[in-house]
Design an enzyme around this catalytic site. Structure first.
Site, PDB file in Angstrom:
ATOM      1  N   CYS A  92     -33.598  64.463  56.368  1.00 19.18           N
ATOM      2  CA  CYS A  92     -33.183  63.719  57.020  1.00 19.18           C
ATOM      3  C   CYS A  92     -33.669  64.270  58.845  1.00 19.18           C
ATOM      4  CB  CYS A  92     -31.576  63.593  57.947  1.00 19.18           C
ATOM      5  SG  CYS A  92     -30.435  64.929  57.901  1.00 19.18           S
ATOM      6  N   HIS A 167     -25.458  65.804  59.387  1.00 21.03           N
ATOM      7  CA  HIS A 167     -26.742  64.098  59.650  1.00 21.03           C
ATOM      8  C   HIS A 167     -26.848  64.158  60.633  1.00 21.03           C
ATOM      9  CE1 HIS A 167     -29.091  60.957  57.839  1.00 21.03           C
ATOM     10  NE2 HIS A 167     -28.310  60.194  58.321  1.00 21.03           N
TER      11      HIS A 167
END
Length: 325
Positions: A92, A167
């Protein structure tokens, strides 16, 4: 974000400006990443030209629908910009960078990245994510900035505990609107139109990010914010030459100070990245042997256990969970 499957070949990376800037350098992109500790106007102005904000957060379930509505945005299935899904674990951070770079007009990049991005033109986000994360050279650049995995606990029969999920997402202006690009979401999220006057897109981004931060407990530190900006050194060096040629020694001195600070920051980043790449197992072993030979290992072990128990009690007093293993 680390998911359950650990066989993707992509390793976890830290949310650190030095790591992101080293990745951009390896991609031959003339941008850097800086920490952003405040969203006030002065802090944002100091980093201009600013192209995107990279937000790292700890994922937590939210029952506050009103708060979520303030930062969720609107799905845009017809988003015409660059958007790739995260289809493998731990990618990510690099995907967030690529989603930002792909939406900066006329950005110069290295040949490998330019060819890869061009190859994905016209692809849907899922296919684009598969193509990007299948590039061995890109994965190698990403993994080169990850700490080496010195130990493996596989096969020891230890109980596994679900780790906190972190994230990266990106906020940036695309075609006159603020967008949030989250590789785990099916579509780009539109947060409204933004003009060129005043702070423009940054004003909306501030509201969206602050609304998200306000869903966390007071004093929580489960997030960080990074700014993707032009490398200031070329501009500073140009300004220095101008002031020196015009005999403006006062302004030249101010610019020299800024250049010195920038170079010191790069040196610190380079040193920290070298530490990340180094395997410290040998050093740890040597220290343990030295303590054992000096008859101090048992005392050091007991002191470490005492300190850990104190930390566990402190975290439990704050309502946080922590194993004693």
């Amino acid at each position: 974000m680390s998911l359950e499957d650990e066989t993707s070949g992509w390793q976890l990376t830290e949310s650190d400006p030095g790591v992101f800037t080293e990745l951009l350098k390896a991609l031959n992109v003339p941008l850097i990443v800086d920490d952003l500790y405040s969203l006030d106007s002065d802090s944002l102005a100091a980093l201009q030209p600013l192209h995107a904000l990279i937000f790292l957060f700890k994922w937590i379930p939210s029952s506050d629908d009103a708060a979520a509505a303030r930062y969720n945005g609107t799905n845009d299935p017809d988003f015409a910009g660059f958007f790739a899904h995260q289809v493998v674990n731990n990618a990510c951070a690099t995907l967030a960078v690529l989603n930002a770079l792909g939406n900066i007009p006329s950005l110069k990049t290295g040949n490998q990245l330019a060819e890869l991005m061009q190859f994905t033109t016209g692809m849907d986000p899922q296919t684009r994510g598969l193509v990007l994360t299948s590039a061995d050279w890109l994965r190698e650049l990403h993994n080169a900035l990850s700490p080496p995995s010195a130990f493996s606990l596989d096969g020891l029969g230890l109980s596994k505990k679900t780790e906190d999920a972190y994230h990266f997402v990106v906020y940036l202006p695309v075609m006159g609107a603020l967008y949030e690009l989250d590789g785990l979401k099916p579509h780009a999220l539109r947060h409204g139109s933004c003009g060129d006057s005043g702070e423009g897109w940054l004003n909306i981004a501030r509201e969206v990010i602050e609304a998200r931060i306000n869903t966390y407990p007071v004093g929580a530190l489960e997030f960080s914010l990074l700014a993707l900006r032009d490398d200031p050194l070329p501009s500073l060096q140009s300004q220095l030459q101008h002031y020196q040629s015009t005999g403006n020694s006062s302004s030249a001195g101010d610019i020299l100070t800024k250049i010195s600070n920038e170079n010191a920051k790069r040196e610190r980043w380079a040193f920290e990245n070298s530490l990340r790449r180094h395997n410290h197992v040998g050093l740890v072993q040597a220290l343990l042997l030295a303590l054992a030979k000096g008859g101090k290992l048992s005392a050091a072990t007991e002191e470490a256990r005492k300190t850990m128990k104190e930390r566990i009690e402190q975290r439990r007093a704050r309502g946080e969970d922590m194993d004693e293993d």
